[in-house]
Design an enzyme around this catalytic site. Structure first.
Site, PDB file in Angstrom:
ATOM      1  N   TYR A  38      16.453   5.030  14.670  1.00 34.42           N
ATOM      2  CA  TYR A  38      15.044   5.592  14.405  1.00 34.42           C
ATOM      3  C   TYR A  38      14.573   4.337  13.588  1.00 34.42           C
ATOM      4  CZ  TYR A  38      16.152   9.754  17.116  1.00 34.42           C
ATOM      5  OH  TYR A  38      16.668  10.984  17.715  1.00 34.42           O
ATOM      6  N   HIS A  96      25.393   9.147  19.158  1.00 31.26           N
ATOM      7  CA  HIS A  96      24.167   9.283  19.633  1.00 31.26           C
ATOM      8  C   HIS A  96      24.164   9.002  21.364  1.00 31.26           C
ATOM      9  CE1 HIS A  96      19.760   8.004  18.659  1.00 31.26           C
ATOM     10  NE2 HIS A  96      19.971   8.717  19.731  1.00 31.26           N
TER      11      HIS A  96
END
Length: 260
Positions: A38, A96
């Site tokens: 991010y 992830h």
């Protein structure tokens, strides 16, 4: 793990991200979710430090990106994440995606080492299908605490929910508002009007009824508070049945490296 958290995907403006995190924590949130990919771990950490909330009271999660899942890279990049976040540990560290450099044996060997060192409290996975959940459980010494996946009334994940529940793996829903599409579902609008709340609150309340933790993202104070107020929405059995019967499947996140 608090059942409502703040998601921070695509929230990479330094001030907006930090303000969203501190606003959410001041409003009562105690769960913040970020990821290496991010690009905002520093801003998230700043928001936590600026809020009048003790670090120990915040359930903080981040994720190791798919390029960093080799044993040495997990260790090095997690250390970097801790430093960037400005914390000594994270409450939950996710794989992830099960993609690219992911190798169950080597990846979880590193995760287990981080748990042993006290730098990670819980091990998580994200975007894992049922067979991959089982594979992760097999290779990790630490319990697999949670599987974070896209889930909302337009992607109800019934099979995966049951599979994870049978294995004591919590489910965490990202994109719980289907990137705003929940506002265009007539069934949700009808239920929202019945209770005098928003469609977003109905979607979040439905997830809570399913025992699923939701992490809606938002940068506006109004939306952060609206999502928080979903905790006061009590759906009845008819409401839940109506949402369960929504006859649409609309996945919002579908990269080329996804396992499905």
């Amino acid at each position: 793990m608090p059942m409502l958290g703040l998601g921070t995907w695509q929230n990479d403006d330094p001030d907006a991200c930090a303000n969203a995190v501190s606003t959410a924590l001041e409003a009562g949130y105690r769960h913040v979710d970020t990821a290496q990919a991010y690009g905002n771990e520093a801003h998230v950490g700043r928001g936590i430090s600026e809020a009048d909330v003790d670090r120990e009271d915040v359930f903080l999660a981040t994720k190791v990106w798919i390029d960093n899942l080799a044993y040495d890279d997990v260790l090095a990049t997690t250390e970097a994440s801790l430093e960037t976040l400005g914390v000594d540990y994270v409450d939950l560290l996710y794989v992830h995606w099960p993609s690219r450099t992911y190798d169950p044996e080597e990846t979880f060997r590193a995760f287990d080492e981080l748990v042993d060192e006290g730098k990670v409290s819980r091990v998580g996975i994200s975007n894992f299908l049922p067979a991959q959940v089982d594979e992760a459980i097999e290779h990790a010494d630490a319990p697999i605490f949670a599987n974070q996946v896209e889930m909302h009334p337009l992607l109800q994940q019934e099979e995966l929910r049951e599979h994870c529940a049978d294995r004591d793996v919590e489910l965490v829903a990202y994109s719980p508002l289907a990137r705003g599409k929940v506002f265009d579902v007539p069934e949700l609008t009808e239920i929202a009007e019945k209770h005098g709340v928003s469609e977003a609150q109905v979607s979040l309340a439905w997830l809570r009824e399913k025992g699923v933790t939701a992490i809606p993202k938002s940068t506006s104070e109004a939306h952060i508070l609206d999502n928080w107020n979903s905790l006061g929405v009590d759906l009845d059995d008819d409401d839940v049945a109506t949402i369960d019967a929504v006859d649409r499947t609309d996945r919002q996140v579908d990269p080329g490296f996804a396992p499905w």
